[in-house]
Design an enzyme around this catalytic site. Structure first.
Site, PDB file in Angstrom:
ATOM      1  N   THR A  17       0.833  -1.206   0.000  1.00 37.79           N
ATOM      2  CA  THR A  17       0.000   0.000   0.000  1.00 37.79           C
ATOM      3  C   THR A  17       0.868   1.257   0.000  1.00 37.79           C
ATOM      4  O   THR A  17       0.402   2.324  -0.385  1.00 37.79           O
ATOM      5  CB  THR A  17      -0.914   0.029   1.241  1.00 37.79           C
ATOM      6  N   GLY A 102      17.039 -10.838   3.423  1.00 36.58           N
ATOM      7  CA  GLY A 102      16.168 -11.363   2.372  1.00 36.58           C
ATOM      8  C   GLY A 102      14.893 -12.003   2.887  1.00 36.58           C
ATOM      9  O   GLY A 102      14.194 -12.696   2.165  1.00 36.58           O
ATOM     10  N   ALA A 103      14.571 -11.772   4.152  1.00 39.76           N
ATOM     11  CA  ALA A 103      13.407 -12.433   4.746  1.00 39.76           C
ATOM     12  C   ALA A 103      12.177 -11.536   4.745  1.00 39.76           C
ATOM     13  O   ALA A 103      11.119 -11.926   5.211  1.00 39.76           O
ATOM     14  CB  ALA A 103      13.741 -12.855   6.175  1.00 39.76           C
ATOM     15  N   GLY A 104      12.311 -10.308   4.241  1.00 42.66           N
ATOM     16  CA  GLY A 104      11.173  -9.391   4.270  1.00 42.66           C
ATOM     17  C   GLY A 104      11.096  -8.622   5.576  1.00 42.66           C
ATOM     18  O   GLY A 104      10.040  -8.138   5.957  1.00 42.66           O
ATOM     19  N   LEU A 105      12.235  -8.510   6.283  1.00 42.51           N
ATOM     20  CA  LEU A 105      12.237  -7.790   7.566  1.00 42.51           C
ATOM     21  C   LEU A 105      13.079  -6.511   7.481  1.00 42.51           C
ATOM     22  O   LEU A 105      13.480  -5.953   8.492  1.00 42.51           O
ATOM     23  CB  LEU A 105      12.742  -8.704   8.686  1.00 42.51           C
ATOM     24  N   SER A 106      13.361  -6.083   6.249  1.00 40.75           N
ATOM     25  CA  SER A 106      14.012  -4.784   6.015  1.00 40.75           C
ATOM     26  C   SER A 106      15.434  -4.665   6.522  1.00 40.75           C
ATOM     27  O   SER A 106      15.796  -3.667   7.153  1.00 40.75           O
ATOM     28  CB  SER A 106      13.195  -3.655   6.643  1.00 40.75           C
ATOM     29  N   GLU A 140      18.144   3.830  -2.118  1.00 40.55           N
ATOM     30  CA  GLU A 140      17.722   2.494  -2.540  1.00 40.55           C
ATOM     31  C   GLU A 140      17.100   2.521  -3.941  1.00 40.55           C
ATOM     32  O   GLU A 140      17.366   1.661  -4.771  1.00 40.55           O
ATOM     33  CB  GLU A 140      16.732   1.927  -1.513  1.00 40.55           C
ATOM     34  N   ASP A 152       9.681   0.954   4.747  1.00 42.15           N
ATOM     35  CA  ASP A 152      10.780   0.331   5.500  1.00 42.15           C
ATOM     36  C   ASP A 152      11.691   1.375   6.128  1.00 42.15           C
ATOM     37  O   ASP A 152      12.079   1.271   7.295  1.00 42.15           O
ATOM     38  CB  ASP A 152      11.598  -0.588   4.581  1.00 42.15           C
TER      39      ASP A 152
HETATM   40  C1  GLA Z   1       9.005  -4.078   0.402  1.00 39.40           C
HETATM   41  C2  GLA Z   1       9.196  -2.603   0.074  1.00 39.40           C
HETATM   42  C3  GLA Z   1       8.203  -1.737   0.851  1.00 39.40           C
HETATM   43  C4  GLA Z   1       6.772  -2.241   0.682  1.00 39.40           C
HETATM   44  C5  GLA Z   1       6.710  -3.753   0.940  1.00 39.40           C
HETATM   45  C6  GLA Z   1       5.345  -4.314   0.648  1.00 39.40           C
HETATM   46  O1  GLA Z   1       9.340  -4.311   1.739  1.00 39.40           O
HETATM   47  O2  GLA Z   1      10.511  -2.203   0.395  1.00 39.40           O
HETATM   48  O3  GLA Z   1       8.325  -0.393   0.431  1.00 39.40           O
HETATM   49  O4  GLA Z   1       6.283  -1.916  -0.581  1.00 39.40           O
HETATM   50  O5  GLA Z   1       7.656  -4.455   0.170  1.00 39.40           O
HETATM   51  O6  GLA Z   1       4.404  -3.841   1.538  1.00 39.40           O
END
Ligand code: GLA
Length: 365
Positions: A17, A102-106, A140, A152
């Site tokens: 979003t 790489g786990a989606g935890l920024s 980034e 993030d």
């Molecule tokens: C990644 C991106 C974020 C966001 C998410 C999905 O983490 O870096 O900006 O778009 O995907 O919600």
């Protein structure tokens, strides 16, 4: 000597979003990237990645893009700070961290903000968390080449201990939202990763832009579900489902904030479950193992709800679990997921922490 650090994050609800000018509800987690550094008298930055034992040395007056890897975050943050008009001073340091990569935890935002804090300290720059988040996002997007939204960097920079943060990704206004009592957010790493994440991410972004363009508005934030339904027969079905996810997800974030303000963990859990179904069926960013993990989690006693979290196509799910059931939950999820997939998940019980911070000779700030 300075120590800077910035946390990773888990997104409680509000996925994909942010780049639609919408709402997100992440919290900064107790896993971070740290930089230890001291100023130099010249204009060089010398930094070692402790975990990889790799070193980078650059001249701040003359550096260029490299071939990828963590080094691009150092040069990218330096570039974006300079682009914003800041004069940077040199430093020498090391970095390390425990945000799973790489786990989606920024993990990247955590590194960017810890680096920006380091530059800001030695160069005597004013620290405005939102402005710094924007600068790191630019690094980034424009230097590293990943077209991510602002979530993030914002949560890594602005996180608050014990609170989730509602971020309006259009105005960048934030609001602290209390977490439900006697519960814990448990992060479930499925041990799956997808290589082509960037291209799928960019494809989703352009699909959203196409629908916004159809309505002649700036972003999907400006479209309601009723408006979307009116063009159901006209719009391509895939685009329709993409937009349906984003528009309904924005509403779920706002509903989640209401639920949290009322201390209603059960209502939040249901919204998390709905969010997962929407990502799986409409946005199509889940995968079999993640769906299995989420279903296993949702079926456990004490689990209010669970969903995939982060960019998608693998990585982590997040579950809201009653505090007194967490140990039992972890054991059962671990066993059942392994039995179903043959994979060994990692499980992190997370608590909400403050965003980017630093310490000078024992002082915190
Ligand atoms: C990644 C991106 C974020 C966001 C998410 C999905 O983490 O870096 O900006 O778009 O995907 O919600």
């Amino acid at each position: 000597m300075f120590l800077t650090w910035s946390p990773g994050r888990v997104n409680i609800i509000g996925e994909h979003t942010d780049y639609n000018d919408g709402f997100v509800l992440p919290m900064a987690i107790n896993y971070a990237t740290w930089v230890a550094l001291q100023p130099r008298q010249d204009n060089r930055v010398i930094i070692t990645a402790l975990d990889k034992n790799e070193k980078l040395e650059i001249d701040l007056d003359n550096f260029s893009k490299g071939e990828g890897g963590w080094q691009e975050y150092v040069t990218g943050v330096a570039w974006a700070l300079q682009e914003a008009g800041h004069t940077l001073a040199g430093w020498e340091g090391v970095f390390s961290g425990d945000v799973p990569i790489g786990a989606g935890l920024s993990s990247s935002a955590a590194l960017e903000l810890a680096l920006a804090r380091a530059f800001a300290l030695v160069s005597d720059l004013k620290w405005d968390p939102t402005q710094m988040a924007l600068i790191c996002q630019k690094a980034e997007n424009r230097w590293v080449g990943i077209n991510s939204g602002i979530m993030d960097q914002m949560i890594s920079a602005c996180g608050k201990k014990k609170f989730a943060l509602l971020i309006d990704c259009r105005s960048l206004k934030t609001k602290q939202v209390p977490l439900p009592k006697k519960t814990q957010f448990v992060i479930l790493d499925t041990a799956t990763r997808r290589g082509l994440l960037d291209s799928a991410y960019n494809e989703r972004r352009s699909q959203c832009e196409a629908v916004a363009c159809h309505f002649d508005v700036k972003a999907l934030r400006d479209v309601t579900l009723d408006q979307l339904q009116e063009i159901a027969g006209i719009l391509d079905m895939v685009l329709y489902r993409r937009a349906q996810h984003v528009i309904s997800e924005n509403q779920r974030v706002l509903d989640a904030v209401k639920a949290l303000n009322q201390g209603n963990a059960a209502a939040l859990g249901l919204l998390m479950n709905e969010s997962h179904a929407s990502m799986r069926d409409d946005y199509e960013i889940s995968r079999k193992e993640v769906d299995q993990m989420v279903a296993i989690a949702q079926a456990q006693p004490g689990c209010y709800g669970a969903r995939m979290t982060g960019g998608g196509f693998g990585g982590c799910a997040v579950a809201l679990v009653a505090e007194d059931q967490v140990e039992n939950f972890k054991d059962r999820v671990m066993q059942e997921y392994h039995a179903k997939t043959g994979l060994n998940p990692k499980i992190y019980v997370s608590s909400a922490t403050d965003g980017t911070s630093y310490e000078i000779l024992g002082k915190t700030g």
